[in-house]
Design a protein around this motif. Structure first.
Motif, mmCIF file in Angstrom:
data_model
loop_
_atom_site.group_PDB
_atom_site.id
_atom_site.type_symbol
_atom_site.label_atom_id
_atom_site.label_comp_id
_atom_site.label_asym_id
_atom_site.label_seq_id
_atom_site.Cartn_x
_atom_site.Cartn_y
_atom_site.Cartn_z
ATOM 1 N N LEU A 120 12.043 117.511 24.044
ATOM 2 C CA LEU A 120 11.539 118.184 22.855
ATOM 3 C C LEU A 120 11.532 117.243 21.656
ATOM 4 C CD1 LEU A 120 13.072 121.767 23.094
ATOM 5 C CD2 LEU A 120 10.738 121.051 23.529
ATOM 6 N N LEU A 121 12.297 116.134 21.767
ATOM 7 C CA LEU A 121 12.287 115.118 20.708
ATOM 8 C C LEU A 121 11.279 114.053 21.094
ATOM 9 C CD1 LEU A 121 16.098 114.718 19.925
ATOM 10 C CD2 LEU A 121 14.366 115.841 18.548
ATOM 11 N N SER A 122 10.033 114.404 21.001
ATOM 12 C CA SER A 122 8.976 113.462 21.365
ATOM 13 C C SER A 122 7.701 113.879 20.646
ATOM 14 C CB SER A 122 8.717 113.468 22.877
ATOM 15 O OG SER A 122 8.237 114.742 23.270
ATOM 16 N N ARG A 123 6.793 112.929 20.557
ATOM 17 C CA ARG A 123 5.529 113.237 19.892
ATOM 18 C C ARG A 123 4.755 114.290 20.686
ATOM 19 N NH1 ARG A 123 1.898 108.410 17.512
ATOM 20 N NH2 ARG A 123 3.693 108.205 16.149
ATOM 21 N N GLU A 124 4.881 114.248 22.016
ATOM 22 C CA GLU A 124 4.192 115.275 22.822
ATOM 23 C C GLU A 124 4.646 116.664 22.415
ATOM 24 O OE1 GLU A 124 5.486 112.441 23.900
ATOM 25 O OE2 GLU A 124 5.041 112.077 26.003
ATOM 26 N N ALA A 125 5.946 116.813 22.248
ATOM 27 C CA ALA A 125 6.479 118.125 21.878
ATOM 28 C C ALA A 125 5.982 118.533 20.496
ATOM 29 C CB ALA A 125 8.008 118.099 21.905
ATOM 30 N N VAL A 126 5.954 117.576 19.568
ATOM 31 C CA VAL A 126 5.471 117.880 18.214
ATOM 32 C C VAL A 126 4.012 118.308 18.261
ATOM 33 C CG1 VAL A 126 4.960 116.859 15.955
ATOM 34 C CG2 VAL A 126 7.135 116.382 17.077
ATOM 35 N N PHE A 127 3.197 117.570 19.038
ATOM 36 C CA PHE A 127 1.783 117.932 19.169
ATOM 37 C C PHE A 127 1.651 119.324 19.781
ATOM 38 C CE2 PHE A 127 0.810 114.136 17.457
ATOM 39 C CZ PHE A 127 -0.281 113.416 17.923
ATOM 40 N N LEU A 128 2.493 119.607 20.748
ATOM 41 C CA LEU A 128 2.424 120.909 21.407
ATOM 42 C C LEU A 128 2.758 122.018 20.414
ATOM 43 C CD1 LEU A 128 1.896 122.267 24.077
ATOM 44 C CD2 LEU A 128 4.285 121.943 24.684
ATOM 45 N N PHE A 129 3.826 121.817 19.627
ATOM 46 C CA PHE A 129 4.172 122.826 18.613
ATOM 47 C C PHE A 129 3.027 122.993 17.619
ATOM 48 C CE2 PHE A 129 8.085 123.470 20.296
ATOM 49 C CZ PHE A 129 9.051 122.502 20.119
ATOM 50 N N GLN A 130 2.474 121.846 17.224
ATOM 51 C CA GLN A 130 1.368 121.885 16.266
ATOM 52 C C GLN A 130 0.192 122.666 16.840
ATOM 53 O OE1 GLN A 130 -1.683 119.990 16.888
ATOM 54 N NE2 GLN A 130 -2.166 118.881 15.016
ATOM 55 N N ASN A 131 -0.089 122.457 18.103
ATOM 56 C CA ASN A 131 -1.163 123.198 18.757
ATOM 57 C C ASN A 131 -0.872 124.691 18.749
ATOM 58 O OD1 ASN A 131 -3.402 121.908 21.050
ATOM 59 N ND2 ASN A 131 -2.329 120.606 19.611
ATOM 60 N N LEU A 132 0.364 125.031 19.063
ATOM 61 C CA LEU A 132 0.732 126.454 19.095
ATOM 62 C C LEU A 132 0.582 127.070 17.708
ATOM 63 C CD1 LEU A 132 3.855 126.307 21.448
ATOM 64 C CD2 LEU A 132 1.594 127.215 21.983
ATOM 65 N N VAL A 133 0.966 126.318 16.688
ATOM 66 C CA VAL A 133 0.828 126.823 15.319
ATOM 67 C C VAL A 133 -0.645 127.017 14.979
ATOM 68 C CG1 VAL A 133 1.106 126.190 12.883
ATOM 69 C CG2 VAL A 133 3.004 125.893 14.473
ATOM 70 N N LEU A 134 -1.473 126.036 15.314
ATOM 71 C CA LEU A 134 -2.906 126.132 14.992
ATOM 72 C C LEU A 134 -3.549 127.298 15.739
ATOM 73 C CD1 LEU A 134 -3.806 122.340 14.979
ATOM 74 C CD2 LEU A 134 -4.079 123.901 13.059
ATOM 75 N N VAL A 135 -3.224 127.426 17.009
ATOM 76 C CA VAL A 135 -3.790 128.533 17.773
ATOM 77 C C VAL A 135 -3.245 129.862 17.255
ATOM 78 C CG1 VAL A 135 -3.854 129.595 20.058
ATOM 79 C CG2 VAL A 135 -4.307 127.166 19.812
ATOM 80 N N GLY A 136 -1.993 129.857 16.839
ATOM 81 C CA GLY A 136 -1.430 131.058 16.214
ATOM 82 C C GLY A 136 -2.219 131.442 14.974
ATOM 83 N N MET A 137 -2.588 130.445 14.175
ATOM 84 C CA MET A 137 -3.387 130.716 12.976
ATOM 85 C C MET A 137 -4.750 131.279 13.357
ATOM 86 S SD MET A 137 -2.688 127.347 10.695
ATOM 87 C CE MET A 137 -2.198 127.583 9.040
ATOM 88 N N VAL A 138 -5.354 130.699 14.382
ATOM 89 C CA VAL A 138 -6.655 131.201 14.823
ATOM 90 C C VAL A 138 -6.519 132.663 15.250
ATOM 91 C CG1 VAL A 138 -8.469 130.984 16.570
ATOM 92 C CG2 VAL A 138 -7.526 128.945 15.508
ATOM 93 N N PHE A 139 -5.465 132.945 15.965
ATOM 94 C CA PHE A 139 -5.263 134.310 16.438
ATOM 95 C C PHE A 139 -5.098 135.278 15.267
ATOM 96 C CE2 PHE A 139 -4.357 137.647 19.241
ATOM 97 C CZ PHE A 139 -3.259 138.339 18.779
ATOM 98 N N VAL A 140 -4.288 134.894 14.295
ATOM 99 C CA VAL A 140 -4.071 135.749 13.124
ATOM 100 C C VAL A 140 -5.392 135.988 12.393
ATOM 101 C CG1 VAL A 140 -3.037 135.805 10.816
ATOM 102 C CG2 VAL A 140 -1.655 135.119 12.770
#
Lengths: 93, 750, 135
Positions: free
Chosen positions: B343-363
């Motif tokens: 979870l301490l990796s850029r992949e994890a950060v990108f994944l969280f960022q993706n989830l946040v962006l998709v969450g925004m799209v959903f909202v």
């Protein structure tokens, strides 16, 4: 005059679009060519990863030990891809 | 010319249909020449669409009111620039613009990849031509831009005055470029799924077009916000209007895609996620196009219901069903090659960022479509306005900003705690210092916790980006010994994706600081003032100095000069005007048509600097002139027919002279009446707003655009260093990697 | 920890967050939203003290200004009824008689007044995509 223009355009489109059909057909790229292109794209991506890891190390995001390990892994993966490319080039089947 | 235009649309439709068939036939039967014919169909379509578009623009330029679209959206008094842009202010013209841009971008893409991805490209060609056929058939059969009238009017209706603004004329082409560019990754994703070629190649081919789509769509959204702020009389730049949201959703989707494809490129992960994002973004772009013209949602932009709703619904349904079907079909090939290690990796950060962006799209999607969802579920339409967005979007935006600061300073795969400490110390310190300084600053933002957190996070992001740049320059200088500016340019040039991305992150931080400050700390006052009177807003005294009027053949303007002072010191002087454009309704009268309040716009009186904006708008109404206007109408209603009757009996030259005299009298009467606003001014309503850091929004957007351009710019081919690479002519080495890795490309300066 | 267990935990956390977000969204939507009514629905079903989104067309000849207050009537799209609205706030530029508008209104206690909520008035741009509607 307008009808003539339309006719000219239509004829032009037909000639242009069907030009390949009137040429002698060229050899169809094989499945092997498609596989090779895929491998070459993977190789380019791996080179970029190597470069990124190098830059990460130089800018302090990776410790020496971590970098050595990651670099070794990436180079191994790159070698594997290059071997696959060699195999695909020599023996397309 | 209209005949030619109509014929071109039909030829274009036939060409698109042929191209679809030829591409699929060619690829399925191994017939290269048919695939080439399919690709040429796209080029031919681009040529046809270009000629058709030129014909339409020519009609606008020449004021050819026999074209219905010209008669309804332009006039002889429309300025030249707006005449050319008026073409896409209509349903018909905008559909043709869609076809034109789609065919151009598709041609460019297919030309660039003509020797690559030979299995995937024909299917992508068929999909792109499918979109082209859809929009061309809408233009040819439902909303034809070349429909004509046998009795053309002598004057057109003119452009809606709200659209007489430079940003509004560039906004649609930018948005449509974004939408049409999004169809390209969509088409290639479909091709990749159909052929099962889901490796690195389709990603590398479409990444740049996805980035271009992101850039153009972003510019379009920004221009819309700028227009809203400077042209509409409400003082805001974003209203969470359904059509605004419709452009934002695909943009957020493609932002997520641009990040997550890096994970697929490097680690072979998130394959299902990436194709879903691309297919989703393409579908949302069609949905956005549909929303504007369907009237299904009440919006200030929704231009009323049209008959095009059903074809769009069918197309969207096909896209959604087809996408889901293809992903399910290829789920085996879409399995990840690797797993998230840490979870301490850029992949994890990108994944969280993706989830946040998709969450925004959903909202955004849920709240935007909630009236329809509620109607389907409960039978009653329930509207939720902007207050429903904020509880979700604000926290998600804060998380997004935080992640945009973490991403640049965290490594791929995994990091150690020691490295985290080294990389995060300075940015976190900057964020905390900013937080504490602002918390205890007299008159500071502590009353607005979200804004306070945003400022602190922005400091964190900007510091992390600056740190990255600094360390990168230092690393480069260590090898090349270049001066700092040269090293910086070299560093960015060789690592455009990385530093372009960092620039975008910095721009995002700046932009969101502007948004947080201007929305949290805005002060406004809605007042009625007479000349000489003042109102105060946020410590500024705004005095109505004098009324002004502007009269031209295009419009009449009632405005005000406002003087702004603070603490007795002069700050600025602004002028705001409300313009009235002549109506075409004969019931308004020969005089009254020039004072039509339904055809009005505002010129905002704006003074802006880096610290604050002073925004003023006048809401002048001609109501006190009503009796004079009615009197004028009556006089000319009696006089004009007499003149016209007499003129009809005169030779043409004398008849024209008589009519000109009539119009001169009318114009003099209109001027005299309008002048009363200056000579006998009446109390007038003003909206006065003082908001901090609004300029940072536009500056942040510029930085984002710059970052996008840097990332998009073609990279010099990665040098093929052959010195140590194994020669392809040698027999293949054993597949397993040797214990000591052979030497690969020599490390170049970073 | 076993990697597959780690993955299961991460998936559970992610799904839980998604479910919480979705639930909060649904809750806020249904509680914070206003029912969209036409003029006739407002007259027959509207309750005093409640806020509704009133959608319709501005009745010709009904627009007046009283200081900063805008007074107008909104006509039902189908029935020959209209409701009077007293509105204070930002008035969009395209607002005019005959234009389609939407405004949040609170039905007064007496049931005859409708107070427009500040800055809730939106006006549809004059339609470019259909023939001009009768006002």
């Amino acid at each position: 005059m307008q009808y003539l223009f339309v006719f000219v355009v239509l004829a032009g489109v037909l000639l242009f679009v069907t030009a390949p059909l009137r040429r002698a057909s060229s050899a169809e790229p094989s499945l092997a060519d498609a596989n090779l292109a895929e491998l070459e794209a993977a190789r380019e991506a791996k080179y970029r990863e190597l470069s990124d890891a190098d830059l990460d190390h130089r800018t302090g995001k990776l410790s020496d030990d971590d970098y050595e390990e990651i670099d070794r892994t990436l180079r191994g993966e790159a070698i594997t891809i290059m071997h696959d490319i060699d195999r695909a080039t020599i023996d397309p089947q | 010319m209209a005949l030619i235009g109509r014929a071109l649309l039909l030829i274009a439709l036939g060409t698109a249909g042929f191209g679809i068939w030829a591409s699929i036939y060619g690829v399925r039967n191994g017939r290269r020449e048919w695939v080439d014919a399919g690709r040429r169909s796209v080029y031919a379509l681009a040529a046809l669409a270009t000629i058709a578009f030129v014909i339409l623009e020519d009609a606008f330029w020449r004021n050819d009111f026999s074209f219905n679209v010209v008669a309804n959206h332009s006039s002889t008094t429309t300025p030249a620039f707006y005449k050319l842009a008026a073409a896409w202010s209509s349903q018909e013209g905008s559909l043709l613009l869609w076809v034109f841009l789609l065919s151009l971008w598709s041609s460019l893409m297919l030309f660039l990849v003509r020797k690559r991805a030979r299995e995937v490209t024909p299917y992508a060609t068929a999909v792109l031509l499918g979109f082209a056929a859809f929009f061309t058939s809408l233009a040819a059969f439902w909303a034809n831009p070349f429909s004509t009238s046998s009795t053309p009017p002598s004057e057109g209706a003119g452009l809606d005055p709200l659209l007489l603004h430079p940003t509004m004329m560039i906004h649609p082409p930018m948005l449509y470029s974004g939408y049409t560019l999004l169809t390209i990754p969509f088409a290639f994703a479909v091709g990749a799924l159909v052929t099962g070629r889901l490796g690195a190649e389709w990603i590398s081919l479409t990444r740049r077009f996805a980035l271009a789509a992101w850039l153009f769509l972003g510019i379009g959204i920004l221009l819309g916000a700028l227009w809203s702020y400077t042209e509409l009389g409400w003082g805001g730049y974003w209203a969470w209007d359904p059509v605004e949201n419709a452009a934002l959703m695909p943009w957020l989707c493609i932002t997520a895609f641009i990040h997550s494809i890096m994970i697929q490129e490097k680690r072979g992960m998130l394959k299902v996620w990436n194709v879903s994002l691309v297919l989703g973004a393409g579908t949302l772009s069609i949905l956005g196009t549909f929303l504007v013209r369907s009237g299904i949602l009440d919006s200030i932009h929704a231009f009323g219901a049209s008959t095009l709703g059903i074809p769009f619904v069918i197309l969207i349904a096909v896209m959604v069903m087809g996408s889901i079907g293809l992903i399910l079909w290829r789920r085996e090939e879409l399995r990840s090659d690797a797993r998230l290690e840490s979870l301490l990796s850029r992949e994890a950060v990108f994944l969280f960022q993706n989830l946040v962006l998709v969450g925004m799209v959903f909202v955004i999607f849920w709240v935007t479509f909630f009236p329809l969802i509620s109607q389907a579920l409960t039978g009653t339409k329930v509207s939720v306005g902007p207050p429903a967005f904020r509880p979700f979007i604000v926290p998600l935006a804060l998380i997004l900003v935080a992640l945009s600061g973490i991403g640049p300073i965290i490594a791929w795969r995994r990091v150690t705690v020691a490295n985290l400490r080294r990389n995060f110390a300075l940015p976190v310190a900057a964020g905390l210092v900013t937080l504490f300084v602002l918390l205890f600053l007299p008159g500071g933002p502590r009353s607005r916790p979200f804004a306070l957190i945003m400022f602190a996070l922005a400091a964190f992001v900007l510091t992390s980006v600056a740190q990255e740049l600094w360390r990168g320059v230092a690393a480069r200088r260590a090898m090349t010994h270049d001066p700092v500016p040269v090293a910086l340019v070299g560093l960015v040039r060789r690592n455009r994706r990385r530093y372009g991305g960092y620039t975008v992150h910095a721009g995002l931080a700046v932009l969101l600081v502007g948004v947080a400050a201007s929305s949290s700390f805005q002060h406004s006052n809605d007042v009625i003032l007479k000349p000489g009177q003042s109102a105060s807003v946020d410590g500024y005294a705004i005095r109505y100095v004098r009324p002004v009027e502007t009269i031209s053949s295009q419009k009449i303007g009632f405005g005000a000069v406002l003087d702004v002072t603070k603490g007795g010191k002069h700050v600025t002087t602004v002028t705001t005007v409300r313009n009235f454009y002549p109506s075409q309704n004969p019931n308004d009268g020969l005089i009254g048509k020039f004072f039509d309040t339904s055809n009005a716009d505002s010129e905002v009186g704006l003074d802006q600097n880096l610290r604050r904006n002073i925004w003023t708008v006048i809401n002048a109404q001609p109501t006190p002139l009503a009796s004079l206007i009615n009197k004028g109408n009556n006089v000319f209603a009696a006089y004009a027919p007499q003149v016209m009757t007499k003129a009809a009996k005169l030779p043409p030259a004398q008849a024209q002279a008589a009519m000109n005299t009539l119009w001169e009298y009318r114009d003099a009467a209109v001027s005299e009446i309008a002048h009363r606003f200056v000579t006998n001014p009446w109390p007038t309503e003003f909206l006065l707003i003082v908001a901090p850091l609004v300029s940072w929004i536009w500056i942040g957007a510029l930085i984002i655009g710059l970052g996008g351009l840097i990332a998009l710019w073609p990279v010099p081919s990665f040098a093929r260093r052959r010195a140590q690479a194994p020669s392809p002519a040698r027999p293949p080495a054993p597949p397993s990697p040797p214990a000591t890795p052979p030497r690969l490309p020599v490390r170049e300066p970073v | 920890m076993d990697p597959s267990r780690k993955r299961a935990i991460r998936l559970t956390v992610a799904l839980t967050a998604a479910v919480l977000l979705a639930s909060a969204l649904v809750y806020v939507s249904f509680t914070a939203g206003n029912k969209e009514f036409t003029a006739s629905q407002l007259l027959t079903k509207g309750k005093a003290g409640q806020t509704y989104e009133l959608a319709g067309t501005v009745l010709s000849g009904s627009v007046q200004r009283d200081g900063t207050t805008l007074l107008f009537r909104i006509r039902d799209p189908k029935l020959p009824v209209s409701v009077p609205v007293s509105y204070k706030g930002i008035v969009p530029d395209p607002f005019a008689a005959g234009r389609a508008v939407m405004v949040a209104v609170e039905k007064g206690a007496a049931g005859t007044t409708y107070i427009g909520q500040g800055n809730s008035l939106t006006t549809k741009c004059p339609s470019k995509y259909q023939a001009a509607a009768a006002s």
